[in-house]
Design a protein around this motif. Sequence first.
Motif, short mmCIF file in Angstrom:
data_model
loop_
_atom_site.label_atom_id
_atom_site.label_comp_id
_atom_site.label_asym_id
_atom_site.label_seq_id
_atom_site.Cartn_x
_atom_site.Cartn_y
_atom_site.Cartn_z
N VAL A 175 0.86 -1.18 0.00
CA VAL A 175 0.00 0.00 0.00
C VAL A 175 0.90 1.23 0.00
O VAL A 175 1.82 1.34 0.82
CB VAL A 175 -0.93 0.02 1.24
CG1 VAL A 175 -1.71 1.33 1.28
CG2 VAL A 175 -1.87 -1.17 1.22
N PHE A 176 0.65 2.15 -0.94
CA PHE A 176 1.51 3.33 -1.08
C PHE A 176 0.83 4.55 -0.48
O PHE A 176 -0.40 4.63 -0.41
CB PHE A 176 1.81 3.58 -2.55
CG PHE A 176 2.67 2.53 -3.18
CD1 PHE A 176 4.04 2.55 -3.03
CD2 PHE A 176 2.10 1.49 -3.91
CE1 PHE A 176 4.83 1.57 -3.61
CE2 PHE A 176 2.87 0.51 -4.49
CZ PHE A 176 4.26 0.55 -4.34
N ALA A 177 1.66 5.50 -0.09
CA ALA A 177 1.14 6.75 0.48
C ALA A 177 0.34 7.52 -0.56
O ALA A 177 -0.60 8.24 -0.23
CB ALA A 177 2.29 7.60 1.00
N CYS A 178 0.74 7.41 -1.84
CA CYS A 178 -0.02 8.04 -2.92
C CYS A 178 0.04 7.11 -4.13
O CYS A 178 0.83 6.17 -4.16
CB CYS A 178 0.52 9.43 -3.26
SG CYS A 178 2.26 9.46 -3.71
N ASP A 179 -0.78 7.37 -5.10
CA ASP A 179 -0.93 6.48 -6.24
C ASP A 179 0.28 6.61 -7.18
O ASP A 179 0.46 7.66 -7.81
CB ASP A 179 -2.21 6.84 -6.99
CG ASP A 179 -2.58 5.79 -8.02
OD1 ASP A 179 -1.66 5.19 -8.61
OD2 ASP A 179 -3.78 5.56 -8.24
N PRO A 180 1.11 5.58 -7.33
CA PRO A 180 2.30 5.68 -8.18
C PRO A 180 1.96 5.85 -9.66
O PRO A 180 2.67 6.57 -10.37
CB PRO A 180 3.05 4.37 -7.93
CG PRO A 180 2.04 3.43 -7.35
CD PRO A 180 1.06 4.28 -6.63
N GLU A 181 0.90 5.23 -10.12
CA GLU A 181 0.55 5.33 -11.53
C GLU A 181 0.06 6.74 -11.89
O GLU A 181 0.33 7.26 -12.97
CB GLU A 181 -0.50 4.27 -11.89
CG GLU A 181 0.07 2.86 -11.81
CD GLU A 181 -0.94 1.79 -12.13
OE1 GLU A 181 -2.14 2.02 -11.87
OE2 GLU A 181 -0.54 0.74 -12.65
N GLU A 182 -0.65 7.35 -10.98
CA GLU A 182 -1.10 8.73 -11.20
C GLU A 182 0.09 9.69 -11.19
O GLU A 182 0.14 10.65 -11.97
CB GLU A 182 -2.11 9.13 -10.13
CG GLU A 182 -2.77 10.48 -10.37
CD GLU A 182 -3.60 10.50 -11.65
OE1 GLU A 182 -3.61 11.56 -12.32
OE2 GLU A 182 -4.20 9.47 -12.00
N LEU A 183 1.04 9.42 -10.32
CA LEU A 183 2.27 10.22 -10.29
C LEU A 183 2.97 10.19 -11.64
O LEU A 183 3.45 11.20 -12.14
CB LEU A 183 3.22 9.69 -9.21
CG LEU A 183 3.14 10.29 -7.82
CD1 LEU A 183 4.08 9.52 -6.89
CD2 LEU A 183 3.53 11.76 -7.85
N LEU A 184 3.05 9.01 -12.22
CA LEU A 184 3.77 8.85 -13.48
C LEU A 184 3.02 9.47 -14.65
O LEU A 184 3.63 10.04 -15.55
CB LEU A 184 4.02 7.37 -13.75
CG LEU A 184 5.03 6.69 -12.81
CD1 LEU A 184 5.01 5.18 -13.00
CD2 LEU A 184 6.42 7.24 -13.07
N SER A 185 1.71 9.37 -14.63
CA SER A 185 0.94 9.86 -15.77
C SER A 185 0.71 11.37 -15.73
O SER A 185 0.76 12.04 -16.76
CB SER A 185 -0.40 9.14 -15.86
OG SER A 185 -1.19 9.39 -14.70
N SER A 186 0.45 11.91 -14.55
CA SER A 186 0.11 13.33 -14.46
C SER A 186 1.04 14.14 -13.57
O SER A 186 1.01 15.37 -13.60
CB SER A 186 -1.32 13.48 -13.94
OG SER A 186 -1.40 13.08 -12.58
N GLY A 187 1.83 13.44 -12.76
CA GLY A 187 2.68 14.15 -11.82
C GLY A 187 1.96 14.59 -10.56
O GLY A 187 2.55 15.23 -9.69
N GLN A 188 0.69 14.23 -10.44
CA GLN A 188 -0.12 14.66 -9.31
C GLN A 188 -0.07 13.64 -8.17
O GLN A 188 -0.05 12.43 -8.40
CB GLN A 188 -1.57 14.86 -9.74
CG GLN A 188 -1.75 15.89 -10.82
CD GLN A 188 -1.28 17.27 -10.39
OE1 GLN A 188 -1.64 17.75 -9.31
NE2 GLN A 188 -0.46 17.89 -11.22
N ILE A 189 -0.05 14.13 -6.94
CA ILE A 189 -0.10 13.28 -5.76
C ILE A 189 -1.55 13.13 -5.33
O ILE A 189 -2.20 14.10 -4.91
CB ILE A 189 0.74 13.86 -4.62
CG1 ILE A 189 2.23 13.87 -5.01
CG2 ILE A 189 0.54 13.08 -3.33
CD1 ILE A 189 3.15 14.46 -3.95
N VAL A 190 -2.06 11.91 -5.50
CA VAL A 190 -3.45 11.61 -5.12
C VAL A 190 -3.45 10.36 -4.26
O VAL A 190 -2.50 9.58 -4.30
CB VAL A 190 -4.35 11.40 -6.37
CG1 VAL A 190 -4.38 12.65 -7.23
CG2 VAL A 190 -3.87 10.22 -7.18
N PRO A 191 -4.50 10.14 -3.48
CA PRO A 191 -4.53 8.95 -2.61
C PRO A 191 -4.40 7.65 -3.40
O PRO A 191 -4.85 7.55 -4.54
CB PRO A 191 -5.91 9.05 -1.93
CG PRO A 191 -6.24 10.50 -1.98
CD PRO A 191 -5.67 11.01 -3.27
#
Length: 589
Positions: free
Chosen positions: A549-565
């Motif tokens: 379980v990650f602190a934020c979504d790694p795939e969203e980080l890679l695609s948009s650069g945004q930190i989301v749950p």
Amino acid sequence: MKILLTAINAKYIHSNPAVVDLKAYAESAGLAPDTTIHVATYTINQPKDQTLRDIYAATPDVLIFSCYIWNITLVTSLVGDMAALRPDLPIWLGGPEVSYECEETLACLPGVTGIMIGEGELIFHRLVQAYENGAPLTSVPGIIFRGNDGTPVRTGTLGKNGQATAFDLSDLPFPYENVSADSHRIYYYESSRGCPFSCSYCLSSVDKHLRFRDLTQVFRDLDRFLEARVPQVKFIDRTFNAGKAHAMAIWQYILEHDNGVTNFHFEAAADLIDEAMLALFARMRPGLIQLEIGVQSTNPDTLATIRRVMDFDKVSAVVQKINALGNIHQHLDLIAGLPFEDYTRFGQSFDEVFALAPAQLQLGFLKVLKGSYMFDHRGDYGLIYTADAPYEVLRTKWLTFDDVIRLKGIEDMVERFYNSHQFDNAVTYLLRFFDRPFTFFEALAAFFDTHTQPGAALSRAALCAVLLDFAKENVPEAAAGLQTLLIFDIYLREKAKSRPAFAEDVAAHKSLISEKARSLWENESASDAQSDHPAVSYKQFLHDTHQEVFACDPEELLSSGQIVPCRGVYHFDYRKRDPLTYNAAVRVI
């Protein structure tokens, strides 16, 4: 008579095709009943005294060394020691490192009897015959040896009227006596010799006559590798696809006889790859072949000066098409220290090649090789290079030694953090915060130089910590996201035995992880039962997978650069790896 052919490789996994070729050809051409040829293989990393003892214990009647830039220093030392121990022992050298400035080599190495110049199969066989028959060395064409008065004596060439006779590759037997996947060696193989190009830094351009091994024999040789299921065969043809029909026939054969294991490596010219070749590539198993493409520079002035014929726009288009296939590793090469390329312009070449997203970007430094055009014109370009092998550039008219030092640091960072593929997602994310890839690796190299102990061996966990500290100091806004992606990268490649110090404590998610893992195992077990697959225990399932379980979504980080749950529990399955990246299959459960 016992003849010992000695190969000293850069690494254990490497093989030396020259010595096995010489042995195979001489034996096929015929030896006297009491003549035996032996091959001894070592590496430059073995203790020198161990290698010396082994050669001495072999008690050869004639000793021959295969010489290259990576082993010549060790060979020189061994020659001196063996000559002192066995003053009566004929010692011969061969290979590209000693085929030029032969008189100087003999003057520097009094223990050497002579040198075989250039292509060796025919010369070696004639040399063996001379020793068998007690014939004078003057009867052996293609050599230089020390005469009775100590002065060098050169013999004529192998052909008539002073013309050298090119060796017919089809006359060469399959060179490897024992082919085995258990050796874990890379098998080097050549299906052609010569190169149609005239690159000024390369010795291959000396031989313009392109010769091909008969395809029937090539196919028979490939069968030996395929039947043994060796991990990798590396074709050492200088430009494999220079002859289209020859290249296409071999690629087609490899495709049709794929054993699902063996990988074939080729050095190819990207701007000679056409639509027919691309169509063939598209049908190949992921990992069946890999391509090494020498770009060297994108500077038109540099390319013209080094006589490198290349259309970079076409190269870019071809590389991108191959990348889109998703089944072939591509290694793209750059050379620092070429004429008309200063530090800034090299950075542009770096960025343009990096933008093509090669599996590896190999940043090398110009080697000023004896016999090359670059060596002959070293004064014109202000080339200062190391006095000893590998004769690597230190300074040019356009590049200072300070620049070379900085580029060495960048090379190290590319090797550690890009070519290793252990930090792919972390590096991709960090690049968002820099205007250019070159400036990112430049900044990382400067940080690495001041925050690590020179020469220290760093574990993957230590390199993660370096990358995280770099982000905190240089781009603090990237640190939180980077921390997540470093953990993501770690588990993509391996089921780590211990969590990095910066990783979030997952104790709070333990019950959720356990629940999701057991549910997934139960679903897989039910599916396996219906398809008659053998059952996998829950213990084995946990051993072969990892849940995080990650602190934020790694795939969203890679695609948009945004930190989301984080969307849920990430499941890493090491039973299902990508054949190119070796990354685990990953999904959210």
